[in-house]
Design a protein around this motif. Structure first.
Motif, PDB file in Angstrom:
ATOM      1  N   SER A 292      42.146  65.378  40.338  1.00 19.56           N
ATOM      2  CA  SER A 292      42.316  64.452  39.213  1.00 19.56           C
ATOM      3  C   SER A 292      42.090  65.178  37.899  1.00 19.56           C
ATOM      4  N   ILE A 293      42.613  64.574  36.849  1.00 21.70           N
ATOM      5  CA  ILE A 293      42.440  65.155  35.508  1.00 21.70           C
ATOM      6  C   ILE A 293      40.949  65.236  35.171  1.00 21.70           C
ATOM      7  N   GLN A 294      40.183  64.274  35.690  1.00 27.30           N
ATOM      8  CA  GLN A 294      38.738  64.290  35.415  1.00 27.30           C
ATOM      9  C   GLN A 294      38.078  65.493  36.102  1.00 27.30           C
ATOM     10  N   ASP A 295      38.463  65.730  37.339  1.00 26.92           N
ATOM     11  CA  ASP A 295      37.899  66.892  38.038  1.00 26.92           C
ATOM     12  C   ASP A 295      38.349  68.195  37.389  1.00 26.92           C
ATOM     13  N   ILE A 296      39.581  68.182  36.920  1.00 24.88           N
ATOM     14  CA  ILE A 296      40.078  69.383  36.235  1.00 24.88           C
ATOM     15  C   ILE A 296      39.275  69.619  34.960  1.00 24.88           C
ATOM     16  N   ALA A 297      39.012  68.533  34.234  1.00 28.01           N
ATOM     17  CA  ALA A 297      38.248  68.668  32.994  1.00 28.01           C
ATOM     18  C   ALA A 297      36.857  69.237  33.278  1.00 28.01           C
ATOM     19  N   PHE A 298      36.244  68.743  34.334  1.00 28.02           N
ATOM     20  CA  PHE A 298      34.910  69.237  34.694  1.00 28.02           C
ATOM     21  C   PHE A 298      34.982  70.735  34.997  1.00 28.02           C
ATOM     22  N   ALA A 299      36.016  71.085  35.734  1.00 29.24           N
ATOM     23  CA  ALA A 299      36.175  72.499  36.102  1.00 29.24           C
ATOM     24  C   ALA A 299      36.466  73.368  34.881  1.00 29.24           C
ATOM     25  N   ALA A 300      37.115  72.768  33.887  1.00 32.59           N
ATOM     26  CA  ALA A 300      37.445  73.546  32.687  1.00 32.59           C
ATOM     27  C   ALA A 300      36.191  74.094  32.027  1.00 32.59           C
ATOM     28  N   TYR A 301      35.069  73.399  32.242  1.00 28.44           N
ATOM     29  CA  TYR A 301      33.817  73.822  31.625  1.00 28.44           C
ATOM     30  C   TYR A 301      32.858  74.466  32.628  1.00 28.44           C
ATOM     31  N   THR A 302      33.092  74.164  33.916  1.00 28.39           N
ATOM     32  CA  THR A 302      32.119  74.625  34.922  1.00 28.39           C
ATOM     33  C   THR A 302      32.689  75.673  35.873  1.00 28.39           C
ATOM     34  N   ASN A 303      34.006  75.631  36.014  1.00 31.52           N
ATOM     35  CA  ASN A 303      34.603  76.496  37.015  1.00 31.52           C
ATOM     36  C   ASN A 303      36.038  76.852  36.632  1.00 31.52           C
ATOM     37  N   PRO A 304      36.209  77.397  35.417  1.00 38.29           N
ATOM     38  CA  PRO A 304      37.585  77.723  35.019  1.00 38.29           C
ATOM     39  C   PRO A 304      38.095  78.939  35.769  1.00 38.29           C
ATOM     40  N   PRO A 305      39.384  79.074  35.899  1.00 35.82           N
ATOM     41  CA  PRO A 305      39.916  80.289  36.505  1.00 35.82           C
ATOM     42  C   PRO A 305      39.422  81.494  35.708  1.00 35.82           C
ATOM     43  N   PRO A 306      39.145  82.588  36.360  1.00 35.18           N
ATOM     44  CA  PRO A 306      38.523  83.721  35.685  1.00 35.18           C
ATOM     45  C   PRO A 306      39.348  84.244  34.504  1.00 35.18           C
ATOM     46  N   ASP A 307      40.638  84.134  34.572  1.00 37.57           N
ATOM     47  CA  ASP A 307      41.459  84.699  33.506  1.00 37.57           C
ATOM     48  C   ASP A 307      41.805  83.682  32.425  1.00 37.57           C
ATOM     49  N   LEU A 308      41.146  82.538  32.469  1.00 38.07           N
ATOM     50  CA  LEU A 308      41.514  81.463  31.525  1.00 38.07           C
ATOM     51  C   LEU A 308      40.349  81.137  30.589  1.00 38.07           C
ATOM     52  N   GLU A 309      40.685  80.928  29.347  1.00 33.19           N
ATOM     53  CA  GLU A 309      39.685  80.508  28.354  1.00 33.19           C
ATOM     54  C   GLU A 309      39.058  79.193  28.818  1.00 33.19           C
ATOM     55  N   PRO A 310      37.725  79.055  28.768  1.00 24.44           N
ATOM     56  CA  PRO A 310      37.112  77.792  29.186  1.00 24.44           C
ATOM     57  C   PRO A 310      37.482  76.656  28.246  1.00 24.44           C
ATOM     58  N   GLY A 311      37.169  75.444  28.686  1.00 24.31           N
ATOM     59  CA  GLY A 311      37.373  74.267  27.833  1.00 24.31           C
ATOM     60  C   GLY A 311      38.750  73.662  28.016  1.00 24.31           C
ATOM     61  N   LEU A 312      38.868  72.429  27.502  1.00 27.31           N
ATOM     62  CA  LEU A 312      40.159  71.737  27.563  1.00 27.31           C
ATOM     63  C   LEU A 312      40.344  71.053  26.221  1.00 27.31           C
ATOM     64  N   GLU A 313      40.842  71.816  25.301  1.00 24.59           N
ATOM     65  CA  GLU A 313      40.854  71.370  23.925  1.00 24.59           C
ATOM     66  C   GLU A 313      41.985  72.060  23.188  1.00 24.59           C
ATOM     67  N   GLY A 314      42.553  71.365  22.208  1.00 25.22           N
ATOM     68  CA  GLY A 314      43.595  72.009  21.416  1.00 25.22           C
ATOM     69  C   GLY A 314      43.973  71.164  20.220  1.00 25.22           C
ATOM     70  N   VAL A 315      44.694  71.792  19.329  1.00 23.33           N
ATOM     71  CA  VAL A 315      45.166  71.092  18.141  1.00 23.33           C
ATOM     72  C   VAL A 315      46.646  71.386  17.977  1.00 23.33           C
ATOM     73  N   HIS A 316      47.390  70.373  17.522  1.00 22.04           N
ATOM     74  CA  HIS A 316      48.810  70.606  17.270  1.00 22.04           C
ATOM     75  C   HIS A 316      49.195  70.046  15.906  1.00 22.04           C
ATOM     76  N   TYR A 317      49.886  70.880  15.155  1.00 20.24           N
ATOM     77  CA  TYR A 317      50.455  70.441  13.880  1.00 20.24           C
ATOM     78  C   TYR A 317      51.935  70.208  14.111  1.00 20.24           C
TER      79      TYR A 317
END
Lengths: 789, 158, 291
Positions: free
Chosen positions: A605-630
């Motif tokens: 689920s997106i919720q589990d993915i979000a948790f993983a983004a901060y706790t268990n991100p893929p090693p080659d990926l920047e942690p977090g799930l955040e961004g800005v768009h103009y």
């Protein structure tokens, strides 16, 4: 583009697009816990009141503030002379002109700001403001633009070196030669001269500001009634020379805006300067009279339109010449490269090759403004003119106005449609919308009833408007405000627990952004809308944006939101692949989760993915799930629709009553149908107000004779018609979610429908035009003028 | 001058200037900012509160006139942690947009239902015709009051 | 906007109030409903040094009918009239009440206050002129009864002296064969009248008109009783032609100003139309025998 029914893709629990989700902001408002500027009190806060000019045009001989200064409780009295020391006596307007902050040389409109009193109490501040004594030398007040442009008219803007007349600007659009050629081929030329009266947005909350300048740190916090807090921050930095990082604008709950809270007003600047000098917070909140007489008016276009037509009912071309009454300072809130806003959308919903528009603007001794009052930069005037002209052309040709429209509509397969004045319409199906409205109202029956009614001494009229609007500015290359390109932005962060915060550069004034923008995130990420908090109106805590006006929030910030959500979904996919130990290419998205293609059990689920983004991100990926768009829109969007009004007119008194008001709107894909309906109902009412009673009026001396709600008439529930709403859905092909924006369609489209209906009731008498507001006396006058002829 | 008023069930005593408008007393002295100010001429009605059960425009009353009287503001509609029927109805039927006229509209609706438990659409439109709204076109305000009346009737009969 | 400072007195008896007026009536403004006075004070069009709030005086809120007379005390609010069965005794009064200001203002504003304020565009003065009302003016030395025509002197001016206050207005109730009406052209709820026409009729057993009242709002420097039109009706059998004649006389008698509400020509025309319509409605009530 076919017209389709649009069903929600998400469950009500998720609450994505198409759900009539109840508004989250209501929780505070229904308990009286809204937080408007005037509700805020800061420790040690002082209050400001402004002394204003009683005259429309006069030279200032002297200003004596001693009596005001002597009042117990007065802390300071500020004049333009004092502001000049800080280079703040004049400020730029949104149209590149200048405006006096506090007048020193001349007063140029009744109600102009001359001095400000800062006191410990708002009652005392007003007592003292009345004691400021100004000696004047009277000058001729110029109360209409025709007089303003006469050779012997006194020059209002003698402060500007190169200004030798009251001509404010000249502007043209379209192709003169092609238009002349079209007119040469015409069987008939139908013309209409009309005035779109000066109006005022008059939100129930007036404008106000609390300036809190920390003298130790230089930190400047402005609690401000602002529809565009980021742009205002930049303007404050430029005008006041304050470092932009030290300016924080907080636009709290707004009690309506409708364009009135787009400009920067002198009161804001003076209160800020006062706080800077005194070192205490200073609050300034307008009275209703101050709001009406000094802040952003709208409309006031004197228009002459000519339509070249053939005997078989085809439009060949359109020619428009206009005179704009701009007031004492040219302050139209509009894209910098344009002088008459988007008026050149005036060709409307019709397909013809040639149009040519000329406009002159004149300075007069009236308040500055020219704001887009529930309108996308002069689109309201344009829509009114073409829809009035089209009806008169039909009469002239002996055709039914609906059939004449149908004859000339841009066809559904012509989109994207390039208009003769350079717009690229995104999508539309005008015929379907019109037919739907006609079916709803029972068009043929009403037309038949008209004849019968006349035999019984009754007057019945039916009028329509098939409007096309243009909203959602930019593209930034073509549209900017004081150089700031008209993009907008969204910043989205999904937290470890799967809850999200969405921050926007726009600012709701009642449109329900906290509800609707969460629905876009819900649609794109499958996070329940209730788990998405929307933050706006604090420049320290939101990404830069140009603000909410001209129906641009959904088209621009809505697109930014969808795109940043999709960007996060892409990142979520990488995390999902990591969690599912699958290849990204094998993953498929279904609302709220990724699953392995062919193996729906293997999902995350997106919720589990979000948790993983901060706790268990893929090693080659920047942690977090955040961004800005103009988001810089590639094109604008073009909402449309048909409104039909049926009226009964009292032949003896000229009083008229709306019997039916049918509105079929097409704003593309709807985020929240409930809120869309609410926007349309509100807009139809403001259109009714403008056509029936609402008007800023002035006497010959330049006194504003509509300076209170006793004279500036806003309809109550009793006068307001009942509305019947219908829809078609033609998505915008270039908008990420297919939405077009809807906040202003009804104000733009409906005035012509009301006027067309009343004119229609009187048309058999030879009546061709009734000026707005169509008060009973004007309707009666029209009957008298034509009864003999 | 010393006055004592009861607002939302709580008694308040204060020393006020005679010229202090009741709306400023409510907003500033009592800190109840749900009551708003929108005009100077008794036209817009956003300052309406219930004074002894009757809607009155508090921008056109002095605080001293309220001495000894009992008032209900929007902050007093919620009872025992429960939203009133009218508050629920305004949320359910999208009866508000910017929220500025809303407290007054809800209070006027409350008084109307008290007096006329089964109002027609015309009754409602007439009753709120001393209160302006710039956002909603009144459609959903009328719907909300109709719905609140229905809920109230059902509550009374059950 | 905020008023200037003032002294505030809120007597709890009429005697006390009248004593204040006797002592310094010329610096006092009486506060009843305040719905005209307070906005004027906020806009600083009025800056009285003392406000005498009469709202705490018992006995001034009577709305009664006795011996064919309807009486309204100085604290009778417009909405008291709207809601009152008693007030139906005079049809002109009853039909005018819902047209005064707006529903919230009507909860505070008073009939007597409106008459005493004498805004030339006020509705009640026309109603009272059409119905031949009397006002009771009280002072510490006693009371006198003044005919409405003598009471209304000029715009914002009445014959009420500084030491007096109006404590009651009395108006004859319609009989079973009488009727009355108020027609108002307003642009929206709460607006002043563009044109207002108050009418009142009494019929005899034959159905002929025995008395008639017609008065106009906002079409003359003050409220205008059209005596000539009234006289044209009395003694005649009601008919469309007769009412048209009254309408014509009324429209000629008035002297409206051209302004944002309409031209003088238009307003005269509306006086004509509304006089006819008002009389027709009054007649309908009179013939319907409603009490």
């Amino acid at each position: 583009m076919t017209t389709t029914e649009h069903k929600p893709h998400t469950s009500p629990e998720i609450g994505g697009l198409g759900h009539s989700r109840k508004r989250v902001e209501d929780a505070r408002f229904i308990e009286g816990r809204g937080n408007y500027v005037d509700d805020i009190t800061l420790p040690g806060m002082l209050h400001m009141a402004i002394h204003r000019s009683p005259l429309a045009h006069a030279r200032i001989i002297s200003i004596d503030t001693s009596a005001a200064e002597a009042v117990d409780g007065v802390v300071a009295v500020v004049t333009g002379e004092l502001l000049a020391d800080y280079d703040l006596d004049w400020m730029p307007t949104l149209s590149g002109d200048t405006q006096a902050v506090l007048a020193t040389d001349k007063v140029r409109f009744q109600g102009q700001e001359i001095a400000a009193v800062i006191a410990t109490d708002k009652y005392v501040a007003q007592d003292a403001a009345r004691l400021v004594e100004v000696e004047y030398e009277d000058l001729e007040p110029i109360v209409n633009p025709q007089r303003a442009l006469e050779e012997d008219a006194p020059v209002i803007r003698d402060d500007k070196e190169d200004q030798t007349s009251n001509l404010c600007f000249e502007w043209e659009s379209g192709d003169k030669a092609a238009t002349d050629a079209a007119f040469a081929k015409a069987d008939k030329v139908v013309s209409l001269e009309t005035h779109y009266p000066r109006s005022h947005p008059a939100p129930l909350e007036t404008c106000g500001l609390i300036a809190d300048v920390d003298s130790a740190t230089g930190q400047t916090t402005l609690y401000m009634t602002s529809q565009a807090p980021h742009a205002h921050r930049t303007l404050f930095a430029l005008v006041a020379g304050l470092p932009e990082q030290n300016i924080r604008i907080i636009s709290p709950d707004l009690g309506g805006g409708f364009g009135n809270k787009v400009p920067i007003y002198p009161g804001y600047v003076v209160a800020t300067a006062a706080s800077l000098v005194i070192g205490k917070p200073v609050k300034w909140v307008e009275s209703r009279s101050e709001n009406l007489i000094s802040t952003g008016f709208a409309r006031d276009y004197h228009m002459k339109g000519e339509l070249a037509v053939t005997n078989d009912g085809k439009i060949l071309g359109l020619r428009v010449d206009m005179l704009a009454d701009e007031g004492a300072f040219f302050a139209d809130a509009q894209p910098s490269k344009l002088r008459a806003g988007l008026f050149h959308i005036v060709t409307g919903s019709y397909d013809y090759p040639a149009a040519y528009v000329t406009t002159r603007g004149a300075y007069t001794n009236k308040a500055p403004g020219g704001v887009a009052y529930r309108c996308s930069f002069r689109v309201t005037e344009a829509s009114y003119l073409i829809e009035r002209l089209v009806q008169n052309a039909a009469y002239e040709l002996g055709m039914d106005p609906a059939e004449f429209r149908s004859n000339n509509f841009i066809q559904a397969d012509q989109f994207p449609y390039h208009s003769p004045t350079g717009f690229v319409y995104d999508s539309g199906d005008y015929e379907t919308a019109m037919r739907k409205a006609m079916d709803m109202v029972g068009y043929a029956d009403i037309q038949a009833e008209k004849e019968e009614a006349r035999k019984e001494g009754r007057l019945v009229g039916i009028g329509m408007a098939s409007f096309t609007e243009v909203v959602g500015a930019g593209h930034g290359e073509d549209y900017d405000i004081i150089g700031l390109k008209m993009f907008d932005s969204a910043e989205l962060r999904v937290h470890p627990t799967g809850k999200a915060i969405l921050k926007l550069g726009v600012k709701s004034q009642g449109q329900g952004h906290e509800t609707t923008f969460a629905q876009i995130v819900a649609e794109e990420l499958g996070i329940p809308a209730g788990d998405v908090k929307v933050v706006e109106g604090d420049t320290d805590n939101t990404p830069y944006g140009l603000g909410t006006y001209a129906s641009r929030s959904t088209p621009v910030a809505g697109a930014a939101t969808a795109i940043i959500a999709r960007t996060l979904r892409e990142k979520a996919k990488k995390i999902a692949a990591h969690l599912l130990e699958a290849s990204e290419e094998d993953l498929e998205w279904e609302t709220g989760k990724f699953f392995v293609a062919g193996d729906p059990e293997s999902s995350v689920s997106i919720q589990d993915i979000a948790f993983a983004a901060y706790t268990n991100p893929p090693p080659d990926l920047e942690p977090g799930l955040e961004g800005v768009h103009y988001y810089d829109p590639p094109e604008m969007t073009y909402p449309f629709g048909t409104y039909i009004v049926v009226v009964d007119v009292d032949p003896e008194s000229g009083q008229w009553k709306v019997r039916r008001m049918v509105a079929v709107d097409d704003c593309g894909v709807k985020i929240n149908p409930m809120i869309v309906e609410g926007q349309i109902q509100g807009g139809l009412t403001e259109g009714f107000a403008i056509s029936s009673m609402q008007q800023m009026s002035f006497d010959e001396a330049g006194n504003c004779t509509s300076s209170t709600f006793m004279d500036y008439l806003v309809p109550t529930a009793w006068e307001t018609p009942r509305f019947e709403l219908g829809e078609t859905v033609t998505p915008s092909p270039h908008h990420p979610i297919g939405a077009k924006g809807v906040g202003e369609s009804a104000t733009v489209g409906s005035p012509a429908a009301y006027v067309n209906a009343v004119v229609d009731a009187l048309q058999h008498m030879g009546v061709q035009n009734i000026e707005m507001p169509m008060t009973a006396d004007r309707v009666w006058d029209a009957m008298q003028e034509n009864s003999g002829g | 001058m010393n006055i004592t008023v009861t607002v939302n069930g709580a008694e308040h005593t204060a020393d006020v200037e005679p010229r202090l408008l009741l709306v400023d007393f409510i907003r500033t002295n009592l800190g109840l900012t749900g009551t708003h100010i929108g005009c100077d001429t008794t036209s817009c009605g956003v300052c309406t509160v219930l004074v002894d059960g009757t809607p009155m425009k508090t921008c056109t009353m002095f605080a001293v006139q309220a001495n000894g009287r009992s008032m209900v503001t929007v902050e007093g509609l919620k009872q025992n942690g429960e939203l009133s029927a009218i508050q629920d109805a305004f949320r359910e039927h999208h009866g508000l947009q910017c929220g500025f006229c809303t407290p007054a509209m809800m209070l006027v609706g409350t008084a109307l239902i008290e007096e006329n438990p089964d109002p027609t659409e015309d009754d409602i439109r007439w009753a709120i015709s001393g209160n302006l709204c710039r956002c909603t076109g009144y459609v959903n305000i009328v719907k909300s009051i109709e719905a609140a009346a229905e809920t109230t009737r059902e509550g009374a009969s059950s | 906007m905020y008023p200037s400072k003032f002294n505030y007195l809120a007597p709890e008896s009429l005697e006390e109030a009248l004593a204040v007026l006797a002592e310094r009536g010329d610096e006092v403004k009486i506060l009843a409903g305040g719905q005209s006075l307070i906005p004027m004070m906020k806009l600083r069009f009025a800056e009285p040094s003392t406000l005498l709030d009469i709202n705490r005086i018992p006995g001034l809120d009577g709305l009664n009918r006795s011996n064919g007379t309807l009486s309204l005390g100085s604290l009778v609010r417009h909405n008291d009239v709207v809601k009152s069965d008693t007030a139906q005794a005079n049809h002109t009064v009853a039909s005018a009440a819902p047209w005064i200001a707006d529903p919230i203002v009507r909860n505070l504003g008073t009939v007597v206050g409106s008459l005493a304020h004498h805004d030339p565009e006020g509705d009640w003065a026309s109603v009272m002129l059409a119905c031949g009302a009397e006002l009771v003016l009280s002072s510490s030395t006693g009371e006198r009864v003044v005919d409405i025509e003598d009471f209304l002197v000029d715009m914002f001016t009445t014959s009420c002296q500084p030491n007096e206050m109006v404590t009651e207005v009395r108006v004859t109730a319609h009989t079973a064969s009488g009727g009355g009406n108020y027609q108002k052209l307003e642009r929206k709820v709460g607006d002043y009248a563009t044109v207002g026409v108050a009418t009142s009729l009494e019929l005899d057993d034959n159905g002929d008109i025995t008395s008639a009242g017609i008065a106009l709002t906002s079409v003359y420097p003050r409220n205008l009783k059209v005596v000539e039109a009234e006289q044209a009706l009395v003694g005649h059998a009601p008919s469309d032609d007769l009412f048209a004649e009254a309408g014509r006389i009324a429209s000629e008698a008035c002297d409206p100003a051209s302004d944002i509400r309409g031209s003088a020509t238009y307003k005269r025309h509306i006086v004509d139309v509304f006089t006819r319509r008002g009389l027709a409605k009054s007649l309908g009530i009179a013939q319907g025998g409603q009490s």
